[in-house]
Scaffold this motif. Structure first.
Motif, PDB file in Angstrom:
ATOM      1  N   GLY A  17       0.779  -1.226   0.000  1.00  0.00           N
ATOM      2  CA  GLY A  17       0.000   0.000   0.000  1.00  0.00           C
ATOM      3  C   GLY A  17       0.814   1.280   0.000  1.00  0.00           C
ATOM      4  O   GLY A  17       0.272   2.363  -0.102  1.00  0.00           O
ATOM      5  N   GLU A  73      -1.935  -6.718   6.229  1.00  0.00           N
ATOM      6  CA  GLU A  73      -1.589  -5.311   6.001  1.00  0.00           C
ATOM      7  C   GLU A  73      -2.764  -4.530   5.425  1.00  0.00           C
ATOM      8  O   GLU A  73      -3.006  -3.391   5.823  1.00  0.00           O
ATOM      9  CB  GLU A  73      -0.373  -5.194   5.077  1.00  0.00           C
ATOM     10  CG  GLU A  73       0.933  -5.495   5.765  1.00  0.00           C
ATOM     11  CD  GLU A  73       1.236  -4.487   6.863  1.00  0.00           C
ATOM     12  OE1 GLU A  73       1.471  -3.306   6.567  1.00  0.00           O
ATOM     13  OE2 GLU A  73       1.213  -4.885   8.040  1.00  0.00           O
ATOM     14  N   HIS A  74      -3.492  -5.117   4.507  1.00  0.00           N
ATOM     15  CA  HIS A  74      -4.647  -4.405   3.933  1.00  0.00           C
ATOM     16  C   HIS A  74      -5.747  -4.211   4.971  1.00  0.00           C
ATOM     17  O   HIS A  74      -6.414  -3.172   4.965  1.00  0.00           O
ATOM     18  CB  HIS A  74      -5.157  -5.123   2.683  1.00  0.00           C
ATOM     19  CG  HIS A  74      -4.349  -4.817   1.465  1.00  0.00           C
ATOM     20  ND1 HIS A  74      -4.331  -3.571   0.876  1.00  0.00           N
ATOM     21  CD2 HIS A  74      -3.490  -5.576   0.747  1.00  0.00           C
ATOM     22  CE1 HIS A  74      -3.512  -3.582  -0.169  1.00  0.00           C
ATOM     23  NE2 HIS A  74      -2.987  -4.796  -0.260  1.00  0.00           N
ATOM     24  N   LEU A  77      -4.491  -1.307   7.039  1.00  0.00           N
ATOM     25  CA  LEU A  77      -4.643  -0.049   6.302  1.00  0.00           C
ATOM     26  C   LEU A  77      -6.108   0.379   6.245  1.00  0.00           C
ATOM     27  O   LEU A  77      -6.410   1.575   6.315  1.00  0.00           O
ATOM     28  CB  LEU A  77      -4.065  -0.191   4.896  1.00  0.00           C
ATOM     29  CG  LEU A  77      -2.542  -0.287   4.823  1.00  0.00           C
ATOM     30  CD1 LEU A  77      -2.100  -0.702   3.428  1.00  0.00           C
ATOM     31  CD2 LEU A  77      -1.896   1.031   5.226  1.00  0.00           C
ATOM     32  N   ALA A  78      -7.016  -0.577   6.133  1.00  0.00           N
ATOM     33  CA  ALA A  78      -8.451  -0.251   6.124  1.00  0.00           C
ATOM     34  C   ALA A  78      -8.844   0.429   7.424  1.00  0.00           C
ATOM     35  O   ALA A  78      -9.557   1.445   7.417  1.00  0.00           O
ATOM     36  CB  ALA A  78      -9.273  -1.521   5.906  1.00  0.00           C
ATOM     37  N   ARG A 103     -12.037  -0.851  -0.206  1.00  0.00           N
ATOM     38  CA  ARG A 103     -11.097  -1.364  -1.223  1.00  0.00           C
ATOM     39  C   ARG A 103     -10.002  -2.192  -0.561  1.00  0.00           C
ATOM     40  O   ARG A 103      -9.634  -3.266  -1.054  1.00  0.00           O
ATOM     41  CB  ARG A 103     -10.493  -0.218  -2.039  1.00  0.00           C
ATOM     42  CG  ARG A 103     -11.449   0.348  -3.073  1.00  0.00           C
ATOM     43  CD  ARG A 103     -10.762   1.268  -4.057  1.00  0.00           C
ATOM     44  NE  ARG A 103     -10.164   2.438  -3.456  1.00  0.00           N
ATOM     45  CZ  ARG A 103     -10.806   3.585  -3.229  1.00  0.00           C
ATOM     46  NH1 ARG A 103     -12.073   3.708  -3.563  1.00  0.00           N
ATOM     47  NH2 ARG A 103     -10.182   4.604  -2.682  1.00  0.00           N
ATOM     48  N   HIS A 104      -9.488  -1.709   0.569  1.00  0.00           N
ATOM     49  CA  HIS A 104      -8.456  -2.464   1.285  1.00  0.00           C
ATOM     50  C   HIS A 104      -9.017  -3.775   1.840  1.00  0.00           C
ATOM     51  O   HIS A 104      -8.342  -4.810   1.805  1.00  0.00           O
ATOM     52  CB  HIS A 104      -7.843  -1.627   2.414  1.00  0.00           C
ATOM     53  CG  HIS A 104      -6.834  -0.650   1.935  1.00  0.00           C
ATOM     54  ND1 HIS A 104      -5.623  -1.028   1.399  1.00  0.00           N
ATOM     55  CD2 HIS A 104      -6.852   0.709   1.897  1.00  0.00           C
ATOM     56  CE1 HIS A 104      -4.936   0.040   1.062  1.00  0.00           C
ATOM     57  NE2 HIS A 104      -5.660   1.108   1.350  1.00  0.00           N
ATOM     58  N   ARG A 105     -10.245  -3.744   2.355  1.00  0.00           N
ATOM     59  CA  ARG A 105     -10.856  -4.981   2.869  1.00  0.00           C
ATOM     60  C   ARG A 105     -11.088  -5.987   1.747  1.00  0.00           C
ATOM     61  O   ARG A 105     -10.926  -7.190   1.934  1.00  0.00           O
ATOM     62  CB  ARG A 105     -12.154  -4.670   3.604  1.00  0.00           C
ATOM     63  CG  ARG A 105     -11.901  -4.048   4.954  1.00  0.00           C
ATOM     64  CD  ARG A 105     -13.152  -3.990   5.810  1.00  0.00           C
ATOM     65  NE  ARG A 105     -12.806  -3.355   7.069  1.00  0.00           N
ATOM     66  CZ  ARG A 105     -13.001  -2.073   7.349  1.00  0.00           C
ATOM     67  NH1 ARG A 105     -13.580  -1.270   6.468  1.00  0.00           N
ATOM     68  NH2 ARG A 105     -12.634  -1.570   8.504  1.00  0.00           N
TER      69      ARG A 105
END
Length: 114
Positions: A17, A73-74, A77-78, A103-105
């Protein structure tokens, strides 16, 4: 850390990311500057591999440890971007933050194979 050049797997760069390619794209579009991408990068599984053996796309990554790392990590970030959207004075709205978090999830789900 040793460079693993003969590893047949496609990995995830450790900077999920916020990788060098993303930074390079922002600099190029904002200032017209384009730096070189690194030839070797750290990965989510702890190896150092040629940059060409990495991908941010879930359908391309074959290293299971990197897939698990990218999913975590996503999700992280979410949560971060969602909190950012709720902060007073944030430069992104709550709606934009929620969309980015989703989008991150979605990426986390695709990396985990669920």
């Amino acid at each position: 850390m040793e460079v693993h050049g003969h590893d047949p797997h496609i990995h995830v760069e450790a900077k999920v990311g916020r990788g060098d390619a993303a930074v390079r794209d922002v600099l190029a579009s904002t200032f017209g500057l384009a730096g070189d991408l690194p030839s070797v990068v750290d990965t989510g599984c702890g190896l150092r591999v040629p940059y060409a053996m990495t991908s941010p796309r879930p359908d391309r990554v074959t290293c299971l440890a990197c897939r698990e790392y990218a999913a975590r990590e996503h999700l992280r970030l979410a949560e971060m971007v969602e909190r950012l959207g709720l902060m007073p004075g944030s430069t992104i709205s709550g709606t934009e933050a929620k969309q980015a978090a989703e989008r991150h999830r979605d990426l986390a789900k695709r990396f985990s194979g669920n």
